[in-house]
Design an enzyme around this catalytic site. Structure first.
Site, PDB file in Angstrom:
ATOM      1  N   LYS A  10      -6.538   8.287   0.974  1.00 38.79           N
ATOM      2  CA  LYS A  10      -4.748   8.639   1.502  1.00 38.79           C
ATOM      3  C   LYS A  10      -4.504   8.468   0.468  1.00 38.79           C
ATOM      4  O   LYS A  10      -5.085   8.432  -1.215  1.00 38.79           O
ATOM      5  CB  LYS A  10      -4.957   7.060   2.083  1.00 38.79           C
ATOM      6  CG  LYS A  10      -5.121   5.860   1.452  1.00 38.79           C
ATOM      7  CD  LYS A  10      -3.834   5.549   0.521  1.00 38.79           C
ATOM      8  CE  LYS A  10      -4.206   4.229   0.110  1.00 38.79           C
ATOM      9  NZ  LYS A  10      -2.873   3.948  -1.467  1.00 38.79           N
ATOM     10  N   ASP A 135      -4.776  -2.430   2.983  1.00 34.84           N
ATOM     11  CA  ASP A 135      -4.480  -1.325   3.689  1.00 34.84           C
ATOM     12  C   ASP A 135      -6.119  -0.774   4.329  1.00 34.84           C
ATOM     13  O   ASP A 135      -5.769   0.312   4.635  1.00 34.84           O
ATOM     14  CB  ASP A 135      -4.600  -0.054   2.079  1.00 34.84           C
ATOM     15  CG  ASP A 135      -3.650   0.403   1.042  1.00 34.84           C
ATOM     16  OD1 ASP A 135      -2.682   0.043   1.542  1.00 34.84           O
ATOM     17  OD2 ASP A 135      -4.061   0.620  -0.208  1.00 34.84           O
TER      18      ASP A 135
HETATM   19  O1  C5P Z   1      -4.074  -6.253  -0.419  1.00 30.86           O
HETATM   20  P1  C5P Z   1      -4.899  -5.871  -1.413  1.00 30.86           P
HETATM   21  O2  C5P Z   1      -5.838  -7.011  -1.566  1.00 30.86           O
HETATM   22  O3  C5P Z   1      -5.156  -4.582  -1.581  1.00 30.86           O
HETATM   23  O4  C5P Z   1      -3.623  -6.368  -2.352  1.00 30.86           O
HETATM   24  C1  C5P Z   1      -4.811  -6.043  -4.039  1.00 30.86           C
HETATM   25  C2  C5P Z   1      -3.553  -7.497  -4.227  1.00 30.86           C
HETATM   26  O5  C5P Z   1      -1.909  -6.264  -5.103  1.00 30.86           O
HETATM   27  C3  C5P Z   1      -2.485  -8.561  -4.389  1.00 30.86           C
HETATM   28  O6  C5P Z   1      -3.829  -9.696  -4.761  1.00 30.86           O
HETATM   29  C4  C5P Z   1      -2.175  -8.441  -4.761  1.00 30.86           C
HETATM   30  O7  C5P Z   1      -1.537  -9.123  -6.022  1.00 30.86           O
HETATM   31  C5  C5P Z   1      -0.931  -6.928  -5.134  1.00 30.86           C
HETATM   32  N1  C5P Z   1      -0.067  -6.999  -3.819  1.00 30.86           N
HETATM   33  C6  C5P Z   1       1.017  -7.238  -3.540  1.00 30.86           C
HETATM   34  N2  C5P Z   1       1.647  -6.586  -2.542  1.00 30.86           N
HETATM   35  C7  C5P Z   1       1.571  -5.770  -1.743  1.00 30.86           C
HETATM   36  C8  C5P Z   1       0.416  -5.422  -2.091  1.00 30.86           C
HETATM   37  C9  C5P Z   1      -0.740  -5.812  -2.871  1.00 30.86           C
HETATM   38  O8  C5P Z   1       1.276  -7.961  -4.356  1.00 30.86           O
HETATM   39  N3  C5P Z   1       2.130  -5.062  -0.773  1.00 30.86           N
END
Ligand code: C5P
Length: 302
Positions: A10, A135
């Site tokens: 994406k 995601d």
């Molecule tokens: O959700 P995901 O594991 O992909 O996110 C990775 C990191 O990115 C999270 O641990 C967080 O630190 C940060 N993040 C965030 N806010 C979001 C998405 C991700 O702070 N909306």
């Protein structure tokens, strides 16, 4: 029994961060657009355990791998007593902001759910996906979408006809960016950290109105502030791509991939060649039509 699944990547046409939440995540609005560059998963039912192998040694092969986590979550949730072996062939660069890991996890969930006779509803899959990564729910549907919350609340959008005939050039410097770091570093840019809601809807309106020039001007990514400051080469990529004739260019997700919209395939290939001449063969480059990918399976919203 086995199943072969294609997991697309994406880009974020817009990624507008609206502030830090009490749970540490960030509230955002983003328009996510699926792209026809695929990882491939070969999922085979086994008697017990979760076996995993991958042709890219840069990924963890153990329980922290998102594919293994997705499979574990599936068996935990369904209580199914069986095992699986999953082979992953990577094409999507790692740590690129192109969502490769999330797509692999989402397609593991979809693939297992299909192989085991659909024990999980769309809601359960979405909930399970969100517990693996922000995601992942997007990739369960693989349609253009407006995502809100921390990125896990998905509103599928009708195709943007105006983009379908365009081409994308994706470039990646050969190093990844940690998403957690990018969000932490954003704290140094308070105005960017606390963006104003509404930019995503504005972009969607421009795209449906067919105003391509205004839409390209409206591409935006809050995370460019910290990431481009730390990795100025990405700014040079963007400037070069624009100067060579790209209509619009932006970093995807938390980077380090940058995408450029280009009018036609010949120009896309021409700009790609110029890019390689300028920056050498270390960066990864890829041209692809900005047409919605066909994944060969039925996603949640299919
Ligand atoms: O959700 P995901 O594991 O992909 O996110 C990775 C990191 O990115 C999270 O641990 C967080 O630190 C940060 N993040 C965030 N806010 C979001 C998405 C991700 O702070 N909306």
């Amino acid at each position: 029994m086995s199943l072969r699944v294609q997991a697309p990547c994406k880009i974020n046409l817009i990624l507008n961060i609206l502030g830090r939440r009490p749970d540490g995540y960030h509230e955002l609005e983003t328009v996510i657009y699926p792209v026809a560059l695929f990882d491939e998963l070969q999922i085979e039912i086994a008697e017990h355990g979760i076996g995993f192998s991958c042709d890219n040694p840069g990924l963890p092969q153990g329980p922290s791998n998102l594919v293994v986590r997705a499979a574990q979550a599936f068996f935990d949730r369904t209580g199914i007593k069986a095992g699986v072996h999953i082979q992953l062939r990577k094409q999507i660069p790692i740590g690129a902001g192109l969502g490769g890991g999330s797509s692999d996890a989402a397609h593991t969930l979809l693939g297992l759910n299909k192989l085991f006779g659909k024990p999980l509803s769309a809601e359960s899959l979405t909930e399970l996906g969100a517990s693996i990564g922000s995601d992942v729910p997007f990739f369960l549907g693989c349609r253009p979408a407006l995502a809100t919350g921390r990125g896990e609340q998905i509103k599928p959008l009708k195709p943007f006809n105006i983009l379908e005939g365009l081409w994308l050039l994706l470039v990646y410097p050969g190093f990844g960016v940690s998403t957690a770091w990018a969000y932490r570093a954003l704290q140094r840019y308070p105005a960017v950290l606390n963006g104003t809601a509404g930019r995503a809807e504005e972009l969607i309106d421009l795209l449906y109105a067919g105003d391509l020039i205004a839409a390209m001007d409206h591409l935006y990514n809050s995370l460019e502030a910290p990431v481009l400051a730390k990795f100025p080469i990405l700014r040079l990529y963007k400037e070069f791509l624009r100067a060579e004739g790209a209509m619009g260019t932006m970093m995807s997700g938390s980077g380090a991939a940058v995408f450029a919209f280009i009018n036609d395939p010949d120009s896309a290939e021409q700009i790609r060649k110029q890019f390689v001449k300028k920056f050498g063969t270390t960066p990864w480059t890829y041209t692809v039509q900005a047409r919605l990918p066909k994944t060969g399976h039925s996603g949640l919203h299919a």
